[in-house]
Scaffold this active site. Sequence first.
Site, PDB file in Angstrom:
ATOM      1  N   LEU A 134     -38.711  32.787 105.337  1.00  0.00           N
ATOM      2  CA  LEU A 134     -38.519  34.036 106.059  1.00  0.00           C
ATOM      3  C   LEU A 134     -38.422  35.240 105.137  1.00  0.00           C
ATOM      4  O   LEU A 134     -38.845  36.342 105.482  1.00  0.00           O
ATOM      5  CB  LEU A 134     -37.239  33.966 106.910  1.00  0.00           C
ATOM      6  N   GLY A 135     -37.841  35.070 103.961  1.00  0.00           N
ATOM      7  CA  GLY A 135     -37.678  36.189 103.046  1.00  0.00           C
ATOM      8  C   GLY A 135     -37.141  35.729 101.714  1.00  0.00           C
ATOM      9  O   GLY A 135     -36.576  34.637 101.589  1.00  0.00           O
TER      10      GLY A 135
ATOM     11  N   GLY B 168     -35.196  37.259  97.948  1.00  0.00           N
ATOM     12  CA  GLY B 168     -34.551  38.346  97.228  1.00  0.00           C
ATOM     13  C   GLY B 168     -34.259  37.930  95.809  1.00  0.00           C
ATOM     14  O   GLY B 168     -34.663  36.842  95.361  1.00  0.00           O
TER      15      GLY B 168
ATOM     16  N   VAL C 126     -34.371  32.875 102.116  1.00  0.00           N
ATOM     17  CA  VAL C 126     -34.019  32.438 103.458  1.00  0.00           C
ATOM     18  C   VAL C 126     -35.204  31.719 104.071  1.00  0.00           C
ATOM     19  O   VAL C 126     -36.342  32.217 104.030  1.00  0.00           O
ATOM     20  CB  VAL C 126     -33.604  33.635 104.342  1.00  0.00           C
TER      21      VAL C 126
ATOM     22  N   LYS D 263     -30.058  29.848 104.111  1.00  0.00           N
ATOM     23  CA  LYS D 263     -30.053  30.738 102.947  1.00  0.00           C
ATOM     24  C   LYS D 263     -29.684  29.923 101.719  1.00  0.00           C
ATOM     25  O   LYS D 263     -28.640  29.253 101.691  1.00  0.00           O
ATOM     26  CB  LYS D 263     -29.063  31.876 103.153  1.00  0.00           C
TER      27      LYS D 263
ATOM     28  N   ASP E 274     -22.812  46.986 102.209  1.00  0.00           N
ATOM     29  CA  ASP E 274     -24.264  47.160 102.137  1.00  0.00           C
ATOM     30  C   ASP E 274     -24.861  47.239 103.533  1.00  0.00           C
ATOM     31  O   ASP E 274     -25.786  46.498 103.880  1.00  0.00           O
ATOM     32  CB  ASP E 274     -24.892  46.012 101.343  1.00  0.00           C
TER      33      ASP E 274
END
Length: 424
Positions: A16-17, A19, A24, A39, A133
Amino acid sequence: MALPETLGRLRRVRRLGVGAFATVWLYHDDELDSDVAVKALADNWVDRLDVVERFLQEARLLRAAESEHVVEVHDLGETADGTPYFVMGYADLGTVADLVDRGPLEPAAAVDLIDQAARGLADLHAVGVVHRDVKPQNLLLRSDRRLGRRLLVADLGLAKELAFASGLTKVVGSPGYQAPEQGRPGVRIDQRADVYGLGAVAYRLFGGRPEERDPEASAPNPGAGAVADVIERALQPEPDRRWPDPLAFAEALRAAAAGEPDRTAAVVAEPLRRRWRWVAAAAAVLLAALLGLGLAVGPFGRGTAEPPVDPAPAAYCAGLVQRGEALSGLSGADPKDLRAGTQAVHAIRQLAPPEVAADWASLDDPLLAFEAVLDETGTSWEDYATDPDENPRVAEAAITMRRDLAGSAETLGRIQQHARQGCR
């Protein structure tokens, strides 16, 4: 490195993503026929125990909130090669950033999203967690039969702590969304930093671009009128000039959007240091008792005969009066106020008569347990006041202490009733 094809009964679907510190993945639970997000810490950090602990701390803090507007954490674990991960609810509608990128929102929709985000942040603040954040990418959206679209606060600002712990010197932040005080060394961060972030999100939802603002300048209006004024207050450079907490901001924004200037003015007039919700009612009960306001609590309500009690010792009654203001620190957002309240409880417990000795002990024990953790970790109250989240063990102990205090309404009720009868 990809996670395994399966994690127990979970089957990997796609990434999904990604960083700097974590990736994730979407997994599917075949037995429950539901999707979840997993995650995982990036494999180049798994040998850093301090980074691993801070990563897992995010899961614990999210779980502690127990909020319908904070992403759910279902489980955590470690793969065969030692990669830590945790399992979360899946946000099938993407993020608020995705939503805004698709086009402008109606004002009512923008206000609703801010309201939901404020509720999630308030629940985090209730267990002593400042997000740090808040930005559209960290506000997830999922389908909901009741709300239609439910917002979930995710991804606590622990990336900043991870960057610091890992030795990176590059500033980790979100231009336009990070409160100015977060870049000032030695400044204590509280919930008003999240008010700033949420204000920047609202600024974006109403057509502005926070990344183009000067964070040290007064916020230019993303439009005109009462809505813009409410957002401008959230984006003030100095924390004391902002809304005191996310709920106050969301309430004022809703009133302004609905054209209720009188209601907006009433919210503006609220004290800048609103008490945290987790013990606000209990603190009000205790303070009312100390001030002799006769607020009814528990089984002895107004108009109900109260059983007689023996007169309380004069020193005890005097202690309640002298330390009443300090006791209110138990419900405050400032660790310095909490310390003052803790010291007040310690002192009054020593003076308490037998009838309420056990009640004062039950109020004092969580505070003593927290101070024991401070001692064991070599953390002073001053260190805790500067950065409550610096030591993961202290942060978890603070959550436990706050939860124990949050359940003290019945105890405070007995203390209040006894003081009302015994300290006349």
